[in-house]
Design a protein around this motif. Structure first.
Motif, PDB file in Angstrom:
ATOM      1  N   ALA A   1      -8.143   9.480   0.550  1.00 34.07           N
ATOM      2  CA  ALA A   1      -8.343   8.622  -0.836  1.00 34.07           C
ATOM      3  C   ALA A   1      -8.972   7.268  -0.251  1.00 34.07           C
ATOM      4  N   CYS A   2     -10.384   7.439   0.393  1.00 34.90           N
ATOM      5  CA  CYS A   2     -10.953   6.365   1.146  1.00 34.90           C
ATOM      6  C   CYS A   2     -11.242   5.131   0.476  1.00 34.90           C
ATOM      7  N   GLY A   3     -11.487   5.474  -0.989  1.00 37.84           N
ATOM      8  CA  GLY A   3     -11.682   4.220  -1.724  1.00 37.84           C
ATOM      9  C   GLY A   3     -13.040   3.472  -1.139  1.00 37.84           C
ATOM     10  N   PHE A   4     -12.947   2.006  -0.867  1.00 34.84           N
ATOM     11  CA  PHE A   4     -14.175   1.520  -0.235  1.00 34.84           C
ATOM     12  C   PHE A   4     -14.270   1.479   1.158  1.00 34.84           C
ATOM     13  N   GLY A   5     -13.438   2.259   1.765  1.00 32.12           N
ATOM     14  CA  GLY A   5     -13.849   2.596   3.302  1.00 32.12           C
ATOM     15  C   GLY A   5     -13.210   1.743   4.269  1.00 32.12           C
ATOM     16  N   GLN A   6     -12.122   1.030   3.596  1.00 32.13           N
ATOM     17  CA  GLN A   6     -11.466   0.024   4.904  1.00 32.13           C
ATOM     18  C   GLN A   6     -10.937   0.724   6.095  1.00 32.13           C
TER      19      GLN A   6
ATOM     20  N   VAL B   1      -8.164  -2.361  -6.409  1.00 32.53           N
ATOM     21  CA  VAL B   1      -7.660  -1.036  -6.819  1.00 32.53           C
ATOM     22  C   VAL B   1      -8.387   0.258  -5.746  1.00 32.53           C
ATOM     23  N   HIS B   2      -9.303  -0.173  -5.263  1.00 34.36           N
ATOM     24  CA  HIS B   2      -9.900   0.876  -4.052  1.00 34.36           C
ATOM     25  C   HIS B   2      -9.863   0.494  -2.882  1.00 34.36           C
ATOM     26  N   SER B   3      -8.989  -0.291  -2.404  1.00 29.31           N
ATOM     27  CA  SER B   3      -9.117  -0.668  -0.956  1.00 29.31           C
ATOM     28  C   SER B   3      -7.731  -1.401  -0.656  1.00 29.31           C
ATOM     29  N   ALA B   4      -7.635  -1.893   0.709  1.00 25.50           N
ATOM     30  CA  ALA B   4      -6.330  -2.447   1.174  1.00 25.50           C
ATOM     31  C   ALA B   4      -6.877  -3.568   2.165  1.00 25.50           C
TER      32      ALA B   4
ATOM     33  N   VAL C   1       1.203   8.218   5.522  1.00 25.60           N
ATOM     34  CA  VAL C   1       1.134   8.187   3.996  1.00 25.60           C
ATOM     35  C   VAL C   1       1.910   7.186   3.566  1.00 25.60           C
ATOM     36  N   VAL C   2       1.123   6.257   2.500  1.00 23.73           N
ATOM     37  CA  VAL C   2       1.754   5.405   1.667  1.00 23.73           C
ATOM     38  C   VAL C   2       2.350   5.775   0.269  1.00 23.73           C
ATOM     39  N   ILE C   3       3.690   5.391   0.326  1.00 29.69           N
ATOM     40  CA  ILE C   3       4.497   5.850  -1.116  1.00 29.69           C
ATOM     41  C   ILE C   3       5.309   4.388  -1.489  1.00 29.69           C
ATOM     42  N   PRO C   4       5.702   4.619  -2.596  1.00 32.18           N
ATOM     43  CA  PRO C   4       6.662   3.448  -3.116  1.00 32.18           C
ATOM     44  C   PRO C   4       7.706   3.640  -2.356  1.00 32.18           C
ATOM     45  N   THR C   5       8.452   2.546  -2.107  1.00 31.00           N
ATOM     46  CA  THR C   5       9.748   2.442  -1.225  1.00 31.00           C
ATOM     47  C   THR C   5      10.775   3.167  -2.141  1.00 31.00           C
ATOM     48  N   ALA C   6      10.779   2.979  -3.549  1.00 32.62           N
ATOM     49  CA  ALA C   6      11.613   3.527  -4.468  1.00 32.62           C
ATOM     50  C   ALA C   6      11.648   5.079  -4.302  1.00 32.62           C
ATOM     51  N   ALA C   7      10.666   5.759  -3.878  1.00 34.45           N
ATOM     52  CA  ALA C   7      10.620   7.220  -4.003  1.00 34.45           C
ATOM     53  C   ALA C   7      11.613   7.783  -2.806  1.00 34.45           C
TER      54      ALA C   7
ATOM     55  N   ARG D   1      -6.146  13.694  12.475  1.00 25.76           N
ATOM     56  CA  ARG D   1      -5.528  12.449  12.141  1.00 25.76           C
ATOM     57  C   ARG D   1      -5.761  12.448  10.818  1.00 25.76           C
ATOM     58  N   VAL D   2      -4.784  12.173   9.770  1.00 23.13           N
ATOM     59  CA  VAL D   2      -5.026  11.786   8.236  1.00 23.13           C
ATOM     60  C   VAL D   2      -4.460  10.685   7.928  1.00 23.13           C
ATOM     61  N   VAL D   3      -5.250   9.805   6.977  1.00 21.77           N
ATOM     62  CA  VAL D   3      -4.594   8.608   6.333  1.00 21.77           C
ATOM     63  C   VAL D   3      -4.782   9.099   4.776  1.00 21.77           C
ATOM     64  N   LEU D   4      -3.585   8.595   4.478  1.00 19.58           N
ATOM     65  CA  LEU D   4      -3.796   8.697   2.810  1.00 19.58           C
ATOM     66  C   LEU D   4      -2.706   7.644   2.116  1.00 19.58           C
ATOM     67  N   HIS D   5      -3.719   6.779   1.338  1.00 21.24           N
ATOM     68  CA  HIS D   5      -3.208   5.582   0.838  1.00 21.24           C
ATOM     69  C   HIS D   5      -3.585   5.962  -0.632  1.00 21.24           C
ATOM     70  N   PRO D   6      -2.689   6.494  -1.413  1.00 18.34           N
ATOM     71  CA  PRO D   6      -3.166   7.052  -2.821  1.00 18.34           C
ATOM     72  C   PRO D   6      -2.833   6.113  -3.848  1.00 18.34           C
ATOM     73  N   PRO D   7      -2.948   6.311  -4.879  1.00 18.85           N
ATOM     74  CA  PRO D   7      -2.595   5.558  -6.228  1.00 18.85           C
ATOM     75  C   PRO D   7      -1.145   6.021  -6.667  1.00 18.85           C
TER      76      PRO D   7
END
Length: 698
Positions: free
Chosen positions: A226-231, A200-203, A337-343, A287-293
């Motif tokens: 949304a760093c989660g476990f910091g990967q 849930v909290h990583s990639a 930024v990660v998003i669902p492909t359907a969006a 530089r920004v990374v956002l991998h959200p729920p």
């Protein structure tokens, strides 16, 4: 070291790793060797064994024992006393405490004290005081790490009260040379557990590298919102050693793991705990990374804040994340930024948001990915690359096609990175002014993307704008040719069945119908069910006949328990599998041995010298048996009640011959139909490319 193998527990997959064999081999040892050690617990689904007893048994069999890494020694020491999903939360703070002790010129072992209470419980030293000292000393400069050490000390003290377990773990840690390497090994091992919070909290590390590599070099501040476990922060720490790191997450425990991982590599970072949707924008990051729920429910309060590109519908929260990332960028900033492909294909309010971002030049690239890139879902995702310096160029559309690297969620990380790296190199070349037209990408002018019916899906633009190279034209032509040849081959050697009319009316007494349960062994339903809460260590692939198998004729490979129960229903050649699909009974004559049977499938096992299996399978589907279906919503049938005629064995074999001839013909005809469909598809796509026409015009 005060701990030993007698106090460590190991699961079946750990035994396999120790012995260098497959998990199925361990399962065979358990069932066939009476001398194999018994589990130390009472949980049949998650058996745990003494490392000491397993090691002794392996030595008695002259089986070479592989060395265990410190990560697995740690896991085996606390296994059975701490839930697997809590390993990282409790072990990482202890690793950090050892790192602190070494910075002070010692180790956890040096700081333990001798107490009567611990001596009475079988130990020698008490680690509580040194852990408390570490937390106090780190509270100022590393508050998240200090809090994590305090929570771990308190929780483990309660969990292991009256035992020397905490001291044993600390002694093991004091002997580890590379604390960070062990921490990362634990992350990798824990990610294999389907219930792990890492899902849930990583990639995957390869995906985190991809998000980081999409952003050009340079800048002073790198933020993972949304760093989660910091990967991603760990990847950035390695790839951008000079840049300042900033992390934020709404989950306090995940943030603590990030802090511990960075502390173990002595990398400073500013980590904050906040709800991104309710906090104010930061100072502006380079530089920004956002991998959200995905799919979050957004409150009215969160929707009320200013949104730079407009407010989508309340249920379209995925369109808020790109706007948040853009707000956090400074001058000449970039974000992935990660998003669902359907969006990407949504219309209405969502389409208005995309149009505003495109018109202002906020979107540099759109990258659609295949499935199985994430730990927690097989669904495909896409990545938006954003920028604050609007360019006169269009938007680069990239579609990374599916490949063996993404065949499942556990595919080797390195093979996935090779696929990602091709996209990174393509984007870097495009930024330097090279053409964006390749086999997987195309540059789309902004005015085309602003058309009312335009969507952001890269696949649609590749089909519409990407020119075919000469090599690609030849590939398409060859595809059409091969499809045509495959169809011709499928029908070339057809043999029509003989004796198609080999039946005649029978003038004697009707042949009686008898319940199949009186004539053969009947099992109403199989025993296979997919494991739900078993750890991945106790699971291995098994062949299973399912409802789908009755259509395809082949068992599926599904996850199953490594130790099969004594009552499991498994197949033998000549068995007849029975199930209902819709309002129809279907059957399949099984040709395989040892496959499991799904709970939705029944089984009939006739005597081989009394019944022809193909004849019997057809009779089980006769109209009088179809009438026995019961149930309102789901139609079911009890195989034991089905009726069959008791013909002499010779007549059954003769009828079975006819059935087999026509069944074979039907299989060949279906194969030819599939080949024809593939040919039609190849022709359709070739013509759509605009580079093909009829060889001979009418």
């Amino acid at each position: 070291m005060t701990t030993d193998a007698a106090q460590q527990l190991i699961n079946p997959s750990g035994i396999a790793r120790l012995a260098g064999v497959a998990p199925s081999t361990v399962s065979n040892w358990r069932t066939r060797d009476e001398g194999f050690p018994q589990p130390e617990n009472d949980n049949a689904a998650r058996p745990l064994f003494s490392v000491e007893k397993i090691t002794a048994w392996l030595k008695s069999k002259n089986i070479e024992i592989a060395p265990r890494s410190h990560a697995y020694v740690l896991a085996d020491t606390i296994r059975g006393t701490v839930a697997p999903d809590r390993f990282l939360d409790l072990v990482f703070p202890l690793l950090c405490a050892e790192h602190w002790a070494r910075d002070s010129g010692g180790s956890l072992a040096d700081g333990m004290i001798d107490t009567e209470e611990v001596r009475q419980s079988g130990g020698t030293y008490d680690a509580s005081l040194v852990l408390a000292t570490a937390a106090k000393d780190l509270a100022s400069d590393h508050p998240l790490v200090a809090s994590a050490i305090t929570r771990a000390r308190q929780e483990l003290h309660l969990e292991w009260k009256g035992t020397p377990k905490l001291e044993q773990v600390c002694m093991i840690i004091s002997e580890i040379n590379d604390l960070s390497r062990v921490a990362e090994d634990l992350v990798e091992a824990t990610a294999r557990n389907a219930k792990s919070p890492l899902n849930v909290h990583s990639a995957p590390r390869s995906f985190a590298r991809f998000l980081n590599a999409l952003l050009p070099p340079g800048g002073d501040a790198f933020a993972d919102l949304a760093c989660g476990f910091g990967q991603t922060l760990m990847v950035a720490a390695e790839a951008r050693p000079e840049i300042g790191l900033v992390g934020n997450d709404i989950d306090q425990e995940a943030l603590a793991i990030s802090a511990c991982r960075l502390f173990l590599i002595s990398r400073p970072a500013s980590l904050g705990h906040s709800d991104l949707l309710e906090s104010q924008p930061g100072p502006g990051y380079d530089r920004v990374v956002l991998h959200p729920p995905f799919g979050l429910r957004i409150s009215d309060t969160q929707l009320a804040r200013p949104w730079p590109f407009g407010l989508p519908l309340k249920g379209q929260s995925d369109l808020l994340w790109p706007q948040l990332a853009y707000q956090e960028l400074g001058k000449d900033g970039y974000a992935s930024v990660v998003i669902p492909t359907a969006a990407l294909s949504r219309g209405g309010k969502a389409r208005e948001v995309w149009a505003r971002m495109i018109s202002q030049g906020a979107i540099e690239a759109v990258i659609s990915l295949p499935g199985n890139t994430q730990l927690n879902t097989a669904l495909p995702v896409s990545v938006l690359v954003l920028r604050t310096d609007a360019s006169s160029r269009g938007v680069l559309m990239v579609h990374l096609p599916d490949s063996d690297a993404f065949s499942n969620k556990r595919t080797a990380d390195e093979s996935q990175w090779e696929a990602y790296e091709s996209v990174v190199q393509l984007l870097a070349a495009w930024r330097q002014g090279k053409s964006g037209a390749t086999g997987i990408s195309v540059e789309v002018p902004r005015e085309k993307l602003l058309a009312p019916d335009a969507v952001l899906a890269p696949q649609s633009w590749l089909a519409a704008l990407a020119p075919l190279s000469e090599d690609r034209v030849e590939e398409v032509a060859e595809t059409v040719k091969q499809a045509a040849s495959a169809w011709e081959h499928a029908i070339f050697d057809w043999e029509l069945p003989t004796n198609a009319r080999w039946l005649e009316p029978y003038s004697g007494d009707p042949v009686p119908l008898r319940p199949i349960s009186e004539l053969a062994q009947c099992i109403p339903h199989g025993t296979y069910s997919k494991p739900k809460e078993a750890p991945e260590d106790s699971i291995q692939p098994v062949r299973v006949f399912t409802l789908r198998s009755l259509r395809t004729g082949k068992p599926e490979v599904l996850p199953g328990y490594s130790a099969r129960g004594a009552r499991s229903v498994t197949t033998q050649p000549g068995d007849i599998l029975v199930a209902t699909v819709g309002r129809t009974i279907i059957t399949l004559v099984c040709r395989e041995e040892g496959a499991e049977v799904d709970r939705n499938v029944g089984l009939v096992r006739p005597a081989k010298n009394a019944w022809d299996a193909d004849f019997l399978a057809q009779q089980l589907m006769a109209d009088h048996n179809q009438a026995m279906l019961s149930g309102v919503t789901v139609q079911r049938v009890d195989v034991r009640r089905l009726l069959v005629p008791t013909l002499p064995f010779a007549e059954q074999k003769a009828l079975g011959t006819i059935i087999r001839q026509f069944s074979y013909f039907a299989e060949r005809a279906n194969a030819a139909a599939q080949q024809a469909e593939q040919y039609i598809s190849a022709v359709r796509n070739a013509v759509a490319s605009g580079r093909f026409t009829l060889a001979e015009r009418p």
